[in-house]
Design a protein around this motif. Structure first.
Motif, PDB file in Angstrom:
ATOM      1  N   ALA A 105      30.496 -20.118  10.929  1.00 55.22           N
ATOM      2  CA  ALA A 105      29.204 -20.808  10.818  1.00 55.22           C
ATOM      3  C   ALA A 105      28.286 -20.089   9.832  1.00 55.22           C
ATOM      4  O   ALA A 105      27.559 -20.728   9.060  1.00 55.22           O
ATOM      5  N   ARG A 106      28.323 -18.773   9.854  1.00 60.44           N
ATOM      6  CA  ARG A 106      27.486 -17.993   8.927  1.00 60.44           C
ATOM      7  C   ARG A 106      27.895 -18.262   7.479  1.00 60.44           C
ATOM      8  O   ARG A 106      27.041 -18.417   6.595  1.00 60.44           O
ATOM      9  N   LEU A 107      29.202 -18.322   7.234  1.00 64.14           N
ATOM     10  CA  LEU A 107      29.674 -18.634   5.884  1.00 64.14           C
ATOM     11  C   LEU A 107      29.263 -20.044   5.472  1.00 64.14           C
ATOM     12  O   LEU A 107      28.910 -20.287   4.311  1.00 64.14           O
ATOM     13  N   ALA A 108      29.319 -20.974   6.421  1.00 67.73           N
ATOM     14  CA  ALA A 108      28.901 -22.349   6.119  1.00 67.73           C
ATOM     15  C   ALA A 108      27.434 -22.383   5.717  1.00 67.73           C
ATOM     16  O   ALA A 108      27.039 -23.109   4.794  1.00 67.73           O
ATOM     17  N   LEU A 109      26.621 -21.581   6.390  1.00 72.80           N
ATOM     18  CA  LEU A 109      25.202 -21.495   6.046  1.00 72.80           C
ATOM     19  C   LEU A 109      25.028 -20.885   4.659  1.00 72.80           C
ATOM     20  O   LEU A 109      24.200 -21.345   3.858  1.00 72.80           O
ATOM     21  N   LEU A 110      25.816 -19.872   4.372  1.00 68.34           N
ATOM     22  CA  LEU A 110      25.757 -19.214   3.067  1.00 68.34           C
ATOM     23  C   LEU A 110      26.136 -20.183   1.945  1.00 68.34           C
ATOM     24  O   LEU A 110      25.565 -20.142   0.850  1.00 68.34           O
ATOM     25  N   GLN A 111      27.077 -21.067   2.229  1.00 63.91           N
ATOM     26  CA  GLN A 111      27.533 -22.034   1.232  1.00 63.91           C
ATOM     27  C   GLN A 111      26.653 -23.279   1.169  1.00 63.91           C
ATOM     28  O   GLN A 111      26.893 -24.159   0.348  1.00 63.91           O
ATOM     29  N   GLY A 112      25.651 -23.331   2.049  1.00 63.81           N
ATOM     30  CA  GLY A 112      24.740 -24.475   2.036  1.00 63.81           C
ATOM     31  C   GLY A 112      25.329 -25.747   2.595  1.00 63.81           C
ATOM     32  O   GLY A 112      24.901 -26.851   2.227  1.00 63.81           O
ATOM     33  N   LYS A 113      26.290 -25.632   3.498  1.00 57.91           N
ATOM     34  CA  LYS A 113      26.899 -26.829   4.072  1.00 57.91           C
ATOM     35  C   LYS A 113      25.918 -27.506   5.026  1.00 57.91           C
ATOM     36  O   LYS A 113      25.191 -26.838   5.769  1.00 57.91           O
ATOM     37  N   PRO A 114      25.877 -28.841   5.019  1.00 58.48           N
ATOM     38  CA  PRO A 114      24.852 -29.563   5.791  1.00 58.48           C
ATOM     39  C   PRO A 114      24.936 -29.363   7.302  1.00 58.48           C
ATOM     40  O   PRO A 114      23.932 -29.490   8.001  1.00 58.48           O
ATOM     41  N   ASP A 115      26.122 -29.055   7.822  1.00 59.28           N
ATOM     42  CA  ASP A 115      26.259 -28.910   9.274  1.00 59.28           C
ATOM     43  C   ASP A 115      26.236 -27.451   9.718  1.00 59.28           C
ATOM     44  O   ASP A 115      26.598 -27.137  10.857  1.00 59.28           O
ATOM     45  N   ALA A 116      25.804 -26.549   8.830  1.00 57.23           N
ATOM     46  CA  ALA A 116      25.837 -25.117   9.148  1.00 57.23           C
ATOM     47  C   ALA A 116      24.950 -24.783  10.343  1.00 57.23           C
ATOM     48  O   ALA A 116      25.344 -24.028  11.234  1.00 57.23           O
ATOM     49  N   ARG A 117      23.750 -25.345  10.376  1.00 60.55           N
ATOM     50  CA  ARG A 117      22.844 -25.057  11.495  1.00 60.55           C
ATOM     51  C   ARG A 117      23.434 -25.556  12.816  1.00 60.55           C
ATOM     52  O   ARG A 117      23.324 -24.888  13.845  1.00 60.55           O
ATOM     53  N   GLN A 118      24.060 -26.722  12.775  1.00 62.25           N
ATOM     54  CA  GLN A 118      24.684 -27.250  13.990  1.00 62.25           C
ATOM     55  C   GLN A 118      25.816 -26.335  14.461  1.00 62.25           C
ATOM     56  O   GLN A 118      26.006 -26.138  15.665  1.00 62.25           O
ATOM     57  N   GLN A 119      26.552 -25.775  13.502  1.00 63.57           N
ATOM     58  CA  GLN A 119      27.625 -24.847  13.868  1.00 63.57           C
ATOM     59  C   GLN A 119      27.059 -23.612  14.564  1.00 63.57           C
ATOM     60  O   GLN A 119      27.609 -23.139  15.565  1.00 63.57           O
ATOM     61  N   LEU A 120      25.968 -23.074  14.029  1.00 65.70           N
ATOM     62  CA  LEU A 120      25.351 -21.898  14.643  1.00 65.70           C
ATOM     63  C   LEU A 120      24.800 -22.225  16.029  1.00 65.70           C
ATOM     64  O   LEU A 120      24.894 -21.412  16.956  1.00 65.70           O
ATOM     65  N   GLU A 121      24.230 -23.399  16.176  1.00 64.05           N
ATOM     66  CA  GLU A 121      23.706 -23.804  17.483  1.00 64.05           C
ATOM     67  C   GLU A 121      24.833 -23.931  18.509  1.00 64.05           C
ATOM     68  O   GLU A 121      24.665 -23.580  19.679  1.00 64.05           O
ATOM     69  N   ARG A 122      25.986 -24.412  18.061  1.00 70.18           N
ATOM     70  CA  ARG A 122      27.130 -24.547  18.972  1.00 70.18           C
ATOM     71  C   ARG A 122      27.633 -23.183  19.433  1.00 70.18           C
ATOM     72  O   ARG A 122      28.128 -23.042  20.552  1.00 70.18           O
ATOM     73  N   VAL A 123      27.523 -22.175  18.548  1.00 71.83           N
ATOM     74  CA  VAL A 123      27.968 -20.828  18.929  1.00 71.83           C
ATOM     75  C   VAL A 123      27.219 -20.363  20.171  1.00 71.83           C
ATOM     76  O   VAL A 123      27.807 -19.856  21.129  1.00 71.83           O
ATOM     77  N   ALA A 124      25.897 -20.536  20.165  1.00 72.44           N
ATOM     78  CA  ALA A 124      25.085 -20.108  21.308  1.00 72.44           C
ATOM     79  C   ALA A 124      25.400 -20.928  22.558  1.00 72.44           C
ATOM     80  O   ALA A 124      25.403 -20.400  23.675  1.00 72.44           O
ATOM     81  N   LYS A 125      25.691 -22.208  22.377  1.00 70.55           N
ATOM     82  CA  LYS A 125      25.961 -23.074  23.527  1.00 70.55           C
ATOM     83  C   LYS A 125      27.346 -22.837  24.121  1.00 70.55           C
ATOM     84  O   LYS A 125      27.521 -22.864  25.339  1.00 70.55           O
ATOM     85  N   GLU A 126      28.326 -22.608  23.249  1.00 68.71           N
ATOM     86  CA  GLU A 126      29.706 -22.506  23.715  1.00 68.71           C
ATOM     87  C   GLU A 126      30.103 -21.097  24.144  1.00 68.71           C
ATOM     88  O   GLU A 126      31.113 -20.918  24.822  1.00 68.71           O
ATOM     89  N   HIS A 127      29.316 -20.093  23.739  1.00 69.74           N
ATOM     90  CA  HIS A 127      29.656 -18.706  24.090  1.00 69.74           C
ATOM     91  C   HIS A 127      28.436 -17.982  24.675  1.00 69.74           C
ATOM     92  O   HIS A 127      28.023 -16.937  24.168  1.00 69.74           O
ATOM     93  N   PRO A 128      27.855 -18.511  25.740  1.00 67.46           N
ATOM     94  CA  PRO A 128      26.619 -17.913  26.274  1.00 67.46           C
ATOM     95  C   PRO A 128      26.801 -16.500  26.823  1.00 67.46           C
ATOM     96  O   PRO A 128      25.827 -15.743  26.908  1.00 67.46           O
ATOM     97  N   LYS A 129      28.025 -16.125  27.183  1.00 67.58           N
ATOM     98  CA  LYS A 129      28.251 -14.795  27.752  1.00 67.58           C
ATOM     99  C   LYS A 129      28.409 -13.719  26.688  1.00 67.58           C
ATOM    100  O   LYS A 129      28.298 -12.534  26.995  1.00 67.58           O
ATOM    101  N   ASP A 130      28.683 -14.124  25.451  1.00 71.20           N
ATOM    102  CA  ASP A 130      28.799 -13.156  24.352  1.00 71.20           C
ATOM    103  C   ASP A 130      27.403 -12.919  23.776  1.00 71.20           C
ATOM    104  O   ASP A 130      27.019 -13.512  22.760  1.00 71.20           O
TER     105      ASP A 130
END
Length: 245
Positions: free
Chosen positions: A173-198
């Motif tokens: 997700a971080r690389l997607a943000l670096l590359q300016g991909k349109p869904d990068a923010r959504q990918q980062l948001e999913r990280v927090a939702k899908e891995h709340p214990k990490d």
């Protein structure tokens, strides 16, 4: 029993051979253990160099050895790690030294050199080596530093094989943000939702989201600090001077 008596020479020969094999195996294990212990001691000495102070910092204890500069210390550490590799090839300590060299090269902005060492470590080290996850992620950073983003993504994806799916998702997700991909923010948001214990991964993902929401500052747009106002004289107070005679 009669067969054993009749063939006691063969039985004794086989028994002696088995004992000899066991002794050889024990001797090899003892030698290997001694070799690993010696290599481990030298590795510890090499790593200890990193904690020695710089003479100009004034933090050395009386009698403690110091380095003239950080560059000199870094060279000494890498040289000591290379010596461990050369003197103790095939040991766990030598493999660990190789990974450490890769980490140091990456920190020193030698991304290509770090990539080479880290790839060699990952190809030769045991699957259970404790530095394998760090080496895999560092390899991704080394490739990213060379602007090889697709290769970096592939390296980060391999963190899943090391049972680190949260870090893999975050790095992709971080690389997607670096590359300016349109869904990068959504990918980062999913990280927090899908891995709340990490918690560490969630924190890093949230920090990236916060940074990405800040407006970019163009050159020359930064405001200069306001000048301090001149102190005003108190009402009715006249400037002091020499008395006229």
């Amino acid at each position: 029993m009669n067969w054993m008596v009749a063939n006691r020479g063969l039985v004794l020969g086989v028994g002696g051979a088995l004992i000899a094999i066991a002794l050889v195996g024990w001797g090899f294990s003892a030698w290997q253990g001694s070799r690993e212990a010696k290599a481990g001691a030298e590795l510890a000495e090499a790593i200890e160099l990193q904690s020695r102070p710089i003479s100009s910092e004034g933090s050395a204890q009386p009698g403690q050895e110091t380095f003239a500069s950080k560059e000199e210390r870094e060279k000494a550490v890498i040289a000591a790690l290379e010596k461990v590799r050369a003197d103790h090839r095939g040991t766990t300590a030598a493999q660990t030294a190789l990974a450490e060299i890769g980490f140091h090269k990456l920190k020193g902005a030698d991304a290509a050199g770090a990539q080479k060492d880290l790839e060699q470590f990952l190809a030769s080290a045991a699957k259970g080596h404790p530095l394998r996850p760090f080496a895999q992620e560092s390899l991704g950073y080394a490739l990213e530093a060379q602007n090889r983003l697709d290769d970096a993504k592939a390296a980060f994806e391999k963190l899943r094989d090391l049972e680190l799916p949260a870090r893999a998702d975050y790095q992709v997700a971080r690389l997607a943000l670096l590359q300016g991909k349109p869904d990068a923010r959504q990918q980062l948001e999913r990280v927090a939702k899908e891995h709340p214990k990490d918690l560490d991964v969630v924190r890093e993902a949230n920090e990236r989201l916060e940074l990405s929401s800040l407006p970019p500052v163009a050159p020359g747009q930064a405001k200069a600090p306001a000048a301090k106002p001149e102190p005003k004289e108190a009402p009715g107070k006249k400037p002091q001077g020499k008395k006229q005679k």
